[in-house]
Design an enzyme around this catalytic site. Structure first.
Site, PDB file in Angstrom:
ATOM      1  N   LYS A  13       0.841  -1.213   0.000  1.00 28.38           N
ATOM      2  CA  LYS A  13       0.000   0.000   0.000  1.00 28.38           C
ATOM      3  C   LYS A  13       0.873   1.261   0.000  1.00 28.38           C
ATOM      4  CE  LYS A  13      -1.991  -1.222   3.858  1.00 28.38           C
ATOM      5  NZ  LYS A  13      -1.317  -2.488   4.109  1.00 28.38           N
ATOM      6  N   ARG A  81      -9.551   1.200   8.425  1.00 26.95           N
ATOM      7  CA  ARG A  81      -9.167  -0.126   8.911  1.00 26.95           C
ATOM      8  C   ARG A  81     -10.285  -0.791   9.698  1.00 26.95           C
ATOM      9  NH1 ARG A  81      -3.473   0.731   8.624  1.00 26.95           N
ATOM     10  NH2 ARG A  81      -2.363  -1.211   8.774  1.00 26.95           N
ATOM     11  N   ARG A 115      12.179  -4.798   4.493  1.00 30.60           N
ATOM     12  CA  ARG A 115      11.781  -3.394   4.264  1.00 30.60           C
ATOM     13  C   ARG A 115      12.724  -2.408   4.952  1.00 30.60           C
ATOM     14  NH1 ARG A 115       5.834  -1.937   5.529  1.00 30.60           N
ATOM     15  NH2 ARG A 115       6.341  -2.812   7.562  1.00 30.60           N
ATOM     16  N   ARG A 148      11.822  -0.780  10.229  1.00 33.22           N
ATOM     17  CA  ARG A 148      10.729  -0.622  11.178  1.00 33.22           C
ATOM     18  C   ARG A 148      10.667  -1.870  12.038  1.00 33.22           C
ATOM     19  NH1 ARG A 148       5.720   1.084   7.592  1.00 33.22           N
ATOM     20  NH2 ARG A 148       4.550  -0.282   8.946  1.00 33.22           N
ATOM     21  N   ARG A 157      -1.111  -8.534  13.823  1.00 33.99           N
ATOM     22  CA  ARG A 157      -1.633  -7.619  12.814  1.00 33.99           C
ATOM     23  C   ARG A 157      -2.442  -8.362  11.755  1.00 33.99           C
ATOM     24  NH1 ARG A 157       3.425  -3.994  11.247  1.00 33.99           N
ATOM     25  NH2 ARG A 157       2.125  -3.351   9.500  1.00 33.99           N
TER      26      ARG A 157
HETATM   27  P1  AP5 Z   1       4.874  -1.569   1.907  1.00 39.10           P
HETATM   28  O1  AP5 Z   1       4.577  -0.694   0.750  1.00 39.10           O
HETATM   29  O2  AP5 Z   1       5.525  -0.970   3.112  1.00 39.10           O
HETATM   30  O3  AP5 Z   1       3.546  -2.360   2.327  1.00 39.10           O
HETATM   31  P2  AP5 Z   1       2.315  -1.857   3.183  1.00 39.10           P
HETATM   32  O4  AP5 Z   1       1.117  -2.558   2.662  1.00 39.10           O
HETATM   33  O5  AP5 Z   1       2.281  -0.356   3.185  1.00 39.10           O
HETATM   34  O6  AP5 Z   1       2.746  -2.458   4.589  1.00 39.10           O
HETATM   35  P3  AP5 Z   1       2.621  -1.858   6.039  1.00 39.10           P
HETATM   36  O7  AP5 Z   1       3.326  -2.782   6.971  1.00 39.10           O
HETATM   37  O8  AP5 Z   1       3.020  -0.400   6.074  1.00 39.10           O
HETATM   38  O9  AP5 Z   1       1.119  -1.960   6.194  1.00 39.10           O
HETATM   39  P4  AP5 Z   1       0.322  -1.798   7.422  1.00 39.10           P
HETATM   40  O10 AP5 Z   1      -0.990  -1.417   6.855  1.00 39.10           O
HETATM   41  O11 AP5 Z   1       0.311  -2.997   8.286  1.00 39.10           O
HETATM   42  O12 AP5 Z   1       1.106  -0.671   8.279  1.00 39.10           O
HETATM   43  P5  AP5 Z   1       0.797   0.843   8.570  1.00 39.10           P
HETATM   44  O13 AP5 Z   1       2.055   1.586   8.569  1.00 39.10           O
HETATM   45  O14 AP5 Z   1      -0.333   1.325   7.724  1.00 39.10           O
HETATM   46  O15 AP5 Z   1       5.735  -2.797   1.355  1.00 39.10           O
HETATM   47  C1  AP5 Z   1       6.351  -3.706   2.236  1.00 39.10           C
HETATM   48  C2  AP5 Z   1       7.729  -4.125   1.661  1.00 39.10           C
HETATM   49  O16 AP5 Z   1       7.516  -4.864   0.461  1.00 39.10           O
HETATM   50  C3  AP5 Z   1       8.618  -2.927   1.261  1.00 39.10           C
HETATM   51  O17 AP5 Z   1       9.936  -3.239   1.585  1.00 39.10           O
HETATM   52  C4  AP5 Z   1       8.431  -2.799  -0.255  1.00 39.10           C
HETATM   53  O18 AP5 Z   1       9.595  -2.297  -0.904  1.00 39.10           O
HETATM   54  C5  AP5 Z   1       8.169  -4.253  -0.654  1.00 39.10           C
HETATM   55  N1  AP5 Z   1       7.227  -4.356  -1.775  1.00 39.10           N
HETATM   56  C6  AP5 Z   1       6.087  -3.612  -1.964  1.00 39.10           C
HETATM   57  N2  AP5 Z   1       5.459  -4.007  -3.091  1.00 39.10           N
HETATM   58  C7  AP5 Z   1       6.205  -5.021  -3.604  1.00 39.10           C
HETATM   59  C8  AP5 Z   1       6.077  -5.845  -4.782  1.00 39.10           C
HETATM   60  N3  AP5 Z   1       5.054  -5.703  -5.637  1.00 39.10           N
HETATM   61  N4  AP5 Z   1       7.021  -6.800  -5.001  1.00 39.10           N
HETATM   62  C9  AP5 Z   1       8.070  -6.940  -4.149  1.00 39.10           C
HETATM   63  N5  AP5 Z   1       8.261  -6.194  -3.037  1.00 39.10           N
HETATM   64  C10 AP5 Z   1       7.326  -5.242  -2.767  1.00 39.10           C
HETATM   65  O19 AP5 Z   1       0.240   0.749  10.047  1.00 39.10           O
HETATM   66  C11 AP5 Z   1       1.049   0.352  11.140  1.00 39.10           C
HETATM   67  C12 AP5 Z   1       0.200   0.256  12.385  1.00 39.10           C
HETATM   68  O20 AP5 Z   1      -0.390   1.532  12.723  1.00 39.10           O
HETATM   69  C13 AP5 Z   1      -1.007  -0.695  12.296  1.00 39.10           C
HETATM   70  O21 AP5 Z   1      -0.652  -2.031  12.538  1.00 39.10           O
HETATM   71  C14 AP5 Z   1      -1.920  -0.122  13.391  1.00 39.10           C
HETATM   72  O22 AP5 Z   1      -1.504  -0.512  14.655  1.00 39.10           O
HETATM   73  C15 AP5 Z   1      -1.717   1.371  13.250  1.00 39.10           C
HETATM   74  N6  AP5 Z   1      -2.669   2.000  12.310  1.00 39.10           N
HETATM   75  C16 AP5 Z   1      -2.374   2.517  11.068  1.00 39.10           C
HETATM   76  N7  AP5 Z   1      -3.480   2.985  10.485  1.00 39.10           N
HETATM   77  C17 AP5 Z   1      -4.498   2.766  11.357  1.00 39.10           C
HETATM   78  C18 AP5 Z   1      -5.901   2.996  11.297  1.00 39.10           C
HETATM   79  N8  AP5 Z   1      -6.477   3.551  10.222  1.00 39.10           N
HETATM   80  N9  AP5 Z   1      -6.668   2.627  12.373  1.00 39.10           N
HETATM   81  C19 AP5 Z   1      -6.102   2.064  13.459  1.00 39.10           C
HETATM   82  N10 AP5 Z   1      -4.793   1.809  13.585  1.00 39.10           N
HETATM   83  C20 AP5 Z   1      -3.985   2.142  12.532  1.00 39.10           C
END
Ligand code: AP5
Length: 203
Positions: A13, A81, A115, A148, A157
């Protein structure tokens, strides 16, 4: 256009959102949460929840994004979410497309464990799949890349994701704006497919 990106942790994402950044304002709730200093009471509370893989309460998230939805083109990364977040967002503005990035679960650990992220601009890299030009340095702003600390929380998660995603999917399906994207391909191809999907006026 207002777009919501949905998908498992590590589905890409953040990577997709940052590639769309010149055309869209990106609102990433994960990024906004990481910016809150851990020295504050709120920061400590959030760190406690995030490091255990839980979800930050909806009211905190809504406050965070409230004054940011001020652009014609917006990509929401990691929001909504919960069904409640989706409903609140729906009252505030019309979402044009909700895109579900589909990925094989076995890929997640490989992606998350490799990552790297910029300490300054939060740009995402991967040791193998998307390395920076200069080791440990962000191509865009020269910031230091860090890992991270979210491998520990990943199991929780995933459980939290599975529990919440279906009502959100159904919510957007009913509105006829849900699209699925195979995110199991190399980044360049996923991005091309995503651009096609965004440019496609019809479903
Ligand atoms: P990346 O792009 O970082 O993937 P992502 O889907 O963004 O993963 P996240 O871990 O950031 O998602 P998340 O939703 O769990 O975390 P968030 O920060 O939102 O890609 C991952 C890796 O893969 C990278 O190294 C990239 O280079 C590689 N990659 C990407 N695409 C690829 C491909 N096609 N092929 C190969 N490699 C690839 O949230 C963190 C925490 O915050 C949550 O767990 C929660 O506790 C809290 N939080 C955030 N938002 C909310 C909300 N709205 N409500 C409540 N709590 C929330």
């Amino acid at each position: 256009m207002k777009v919501v990106l949905l998908g498992l942790p590590g589905s890409g994402k953040g990577t997709c959102a940052q590639l769309l950044e010149p055309k869209f304002k990106v609102i990433s709730t994960g990024e906004l949460l990481r910016k809150i200093p851990k020295t504050t009471l709120l920061g400590k509370k959030i760190d406690f929840i995030v490091s255990r893989g839980g979800l930050v309460p909806d009211d905190v998230i809504i406050k965070l994004i409230k004054n940011k939805v001020d652009s014609k083109n917006i990509i929401f990364d990691g929001f909504p979410r919960t069904l409640n977040q989706a409903e609140i967002l729906d009252k505030k503005l019309k979402i044009d497309k909700a895109i579900l990035l589909k990925i094989n679960k076995n890929e997640i650990i490989k992606r998350i464990s490799g990552r790297l992220q910029c300490i300054k601009c939060e740009r995402v890299y991967h040791i193998k799949n998307n390395p920076p030009k200069k080791k440990g340095i962000c191509d865009f702003c020269g910031g230091i890349l860090y890992k991270r600390n979210d491998e520990e929380a990943i199991k929780k998660r995933l459980i939290v994701y599975e529990k919440n995603i279906n009502p959100i999917i159904n919510f957007y399906k009913k509105k006829n704006i849900l699209f699925e994207l195979n995110a199991d391909k190399p980044i360049k191809i996923v991005f091309k497919d995503l651009e096609k999907l965004l440019n496609n006026k019809k479903k």
